[in-house]
Scaffold this motif. Structure first.
Motif, PDB file in Angstrom:
ATOM      1  N   PHE A   1     -34.239  69.340  85.581  1.00  0.00           N
ATOM      2  CA  PHE A   1     -34.274  69.150  84.130  1.00  0.00           C
ATOM      3  C   PHE A   1     -34.692  67.749  83.698  1.00  0.00           C
ATOM      4  CE2 PHE A   1     -29.926  68.482  85.629  1.00  0.00           C
ATOM      5  CZ  PHE A   1     -29.622  67.233  85.115  1.00  0.00           C
ATOM      6  N   THR A   2     -35.134  66.882  84.617  1.00  0.00           N
ATOM      7  CA  THR A   2     -35.598  65.555  84.230  1.00  0.00           C
ATOM      8  C   THR A   2     -37.117  65.515  84.171  1.00  0.00           C
ATOM      9  OG1 THR A   2     -35.497  64.816  86.541  1.00  0.00           O
ATOM     10  CG2 THR A   2     -33.590  64.345  85.152  1.00  0.00           C
ATOM     11  N   SER A   3     -37.633  64.658  83.281  1.00  0.00           N
ATOM     12  CA  SER A   3     -39.078  64.504  83.105  1.00  0.00           C
ATOM     13  C   SER A   3     -39.409  63.017  83.045  1.00  0.00           C
ATOM     14  CB  SER A   3     -39.548  65.179  81.810  1.00  0.00           C
ATOM     15  OG  SER A   3     -39.186  66.529  81.785  1.00  0.00           O
ATOM     16  N   PRO A   4     -39.569  62.368  84.205  1.00  0.00           N
ATOM     17  CA  PRO A   4     -39.922  60.948  84.183  1.00  0.00           C
ATOM     18  C   PRO A   4     -41.185  60.718  83.366  1.00  0.00           C
ATOM     19  CG  PRO A   4     -39.365  61.651  86.407  1.00  0.00           C
ATOM     20  CD  PRO A   4     -39.433  62.894  85.573  1.00  0.00           C
TER      21      PRO A   4
ATOM     22  N   PHE B   1     -35.244  63.983  79.219  1.00  0.00           N
ATOM     23  CA  PHE B   1     -34.392  65.182  79.325  1.00  0.00           C
ATOM     24  C   PHE B   1     -34.828  66.206  78.286  1.00  0.00           C
ATOM     25  CE2 PHE B   1     -31.724  61.402  80.333  1.00  0.00           C
ATOM     26  CZ  PHE B   1     -31.681  61.585  81.718  1.00  0.00           C
ATOM     27  N   ARG B   2     -35.535  67.213  78.756  1.00  0.00           N
ATOM     28  CA  ARG B   2     -36.127  68.201  77.835  1.00  0.00           C
ATOM     29  C   ARG B   2     -35.475  69.568  77.941  1.00  0.00           C
ATOM     30  NH1 ARG B   2     -42.609  66.790  78.383  1.00  0.00           N
ATOM     31  NH2 ARG B   2     -42.440  64.582  77.821  1.00  0.00           N
ATOM     32  N   GLY B   3     -34.401  69.660  78.683  1.00  0.00           N
ATOM     33  CA  GLY B   3     -33.676  70.918  78.726  1.00  0.00           C
ATOM     34  C   GLY B   3     -33.726  71.591  80.083  1.00  0.00           C
TER      35      GLY B   3
ATOM     36  N   ASP C   1     -39.322  73.771  88.761  1.00  0.00           N
ATOM     37  CA  ASP C   1     -38.352  73.136  87.866  1.00  0.00           C
ATOM     38  C   ASP C   1     -38.255  73.967  86.596  1.00  0.00           C
ATOM     39  OD1 ASP C   1     -40.527  72.398  86.156  1.00  0.00           O
ATOM     40  OD2 ASP C   1     -40.814  70.551  87.289  1.00  0.00           O
ATOM     41  N   ALA C   2     -37.403  73.513  85.673  1.00  0.00           N
ATOM     42  CA  ALA C   2     -37.141  74.304  84.465  1.00  0.00           C
ATOM     43  C   ALA C   2     -38.396  74.514  83.634  1.00  0.00           C
ATOM     44  CB  ALA C   2     -36.068  73.619  83.625  1.00  0.00           C
ATOM     45  N   ARG C   3     -39.317  73.555  83.676  1.00  0.00           N
ATOM     46  CA  ARG C   3     -40.515  73.669  82.852  1.00  0.00           C
ATOM     47  C   ARG C   3     -41.468  74.735  83.392  1.00  0.00           C
ATOM     48  NH1 ARG C   3     -38.868  68.973  83.620  1.00  0.00           N
ATOM     49  NH2 ARG C   3     -40.238  68.474  85.360  1.00  0.00           N
TER      50      ARG C   3
ATOM     51  N   GLY D   1     -40.984  82.645  83.038  1.00  0.00           N
ATOM     52  CA  GLY D   1     -40.548  83.749  83.880  1.00  0.00           C
ATOM     53  C   GLY D   1     -39.067  84.045  83.749  1.00  0.00           C
ATOM     54  N   ILE D   2     -38.258  82.987  83.668  1.00  0.00           N
ATOM     55  CA  ILE D   2     -36.816  83.152  83.513  1.00  0.00           C
ATOM     56  C   ILE D   2     -36.500  83.842  82.189  1.00  0.00           C
ATOM     57  CG2 ILE D   2     -34.665  81.882  83.127  1.00  0.00           C
ATOM     58  CD1 ILE D   2     -35.698  79.798  85.153  1.00  0.00           C
ATOM     59  N   ALA D   3     -37.182  83.401  81.119  1.00  0.00           N
ATOM     60  CA  ALA D   3     -36.945  83.992  79.794  1.00  0.00           C
ATOM     61  C   ALA D   3     -37.348  85.466  79.774  1.00  0.00           C
ATOM     62  CB  ALA D   3     -37.717  83.214  78.740  1.00  0.00           C
TER      63      ALA D   3
END
Length: 286
Positions: free
Chosen positions: A193-196, A283-285, A82-84, A89-91
């Motif tokens: 991009f969701t963080s329950p 929602f943290r991005g 996920d994005a987190r 690595g993406i950056a």
């Protein structure tokens, strides 16, 4: 929610892409080096990330057409990323591209323009059956139709990341923002991009009112989070966020802050306002 027409999404992507590339072509070297709306990224880094991402999409769709929807060698299995956990690595990859492989703005533009053209051509050539072939994405098992939704998301948001930083009147395309409701309600995509919040055990339901079009409902319970299409009357909700779709796309991807938008008068809340306190833990991005 019902899928939007594929042709409408393709037309919207092409229109935004044409506009974005034209704006990129007019940027000075100072503009390319300016900070974007992505934390720690210059505008050139956002463009480099678009090159990497759209190259990945093209590879995924091409492999899918050939009957291969499996992860490429060395890639994470679908549903494990996920994005987190991929953000660092993406950056690093985006900055590496802009500093080494494509450190000349004209080379960067040529690479981006070429990938955009080839990817759109490939997507437009898909038959009805090919749209639903399995395609690889680390977020989840998706189809080529899912990759199209990803393309809409990446094009819309990264155009804003780069261009709004240089001109704060630039907004997320309104047509794209409405079409993105399909992304927000897709469990295959929104897990990126969701963080329950595992600490929120009591059910919390928030309605999202878009005015003249159907809104959404965000439901949190016992560490789960679901986003669904909602009926216009928004019954059985703890609070309702009234917002236009373009601004909501910034809120749900953590590019805008809900409390700030309320104070600015761009968002209004009805019902139990405290129910919205969890919004930016959910929602943290991207």
């Amino acid at each position: 929610m019902p899928e939007a027409k594929t042709s409408q999404i393709l037309d919207t992507i092409q229109r935004i892409t044409t506009d974005t590339l034209a704006r990129f072509n007019s940027l000075s070297q100072e503009d390319w080096e300016a900070p974007s709306r992505c934390h720690m990224w210059a505008v050139k880094d956002v463009a480099s990330h678009m090159v990497a991402t759209f190259g990945f999409f093209l590879n995924s769709v091409t492999r899918s057409i050939g009957g291969d929807g499996l992860p490429p060698e060395g890639s994470p299995n679908p549903g494990t990323a996920d994005a987190r956990n991929m953000a660092e690595g993406i950056a690093s990859r985006a900055i590496q591209i802009s500093e080494t492989d494509l450190n000349n703005s004209q080379d960067l533009l040529r690479a981006l323009s070429g990938l955009e053209s080839e990817l759109l051509h490939t997507l437009k050539s898909l038959s009805d059956e090919q749209w639903y072939l399995p395609a690889y994405h680390p977020s989840n098992k998706v189809s080529n139709r899912g990759i199209l939704s990803w393309k809409l998301l990446e094009t819309s948001m990264h155009s804003w990341d780069s261009l709004n930083a240089l001109d704060n009147s630039y907004e997320v395309d309104q047509t794209a923002a409405v079409l993105l409701k399909e992304v927000w309600t897709s469990p295959q995509i929104n897990r990126w991009f969701t963080s329950p919040n595992l600490e929120v055990l009591d059910p919390v339901t928030i309605g999202v009112d878009f005015g003249s079009i159907e809104g959404l409902k965000i439901i949190s319970w016992e560490g789960n989070l679901e986003i669904i299409q909602s009926e216009a009357s928004q019954p059985n909700v703890d609070a309702v966020i009234s917002v236009n779709p373009s601004l909501f796309s910034l809120l749900i991807t953590a590019r805008a802050n809900l409390e700030t938008a309320i104070l600015d008068g761009r968002v209004s809340i009805s019902g139990n306002r405290s129910a919205t306190q969890w919004f930016h833990t959910w929602f943290r991005g991207t």
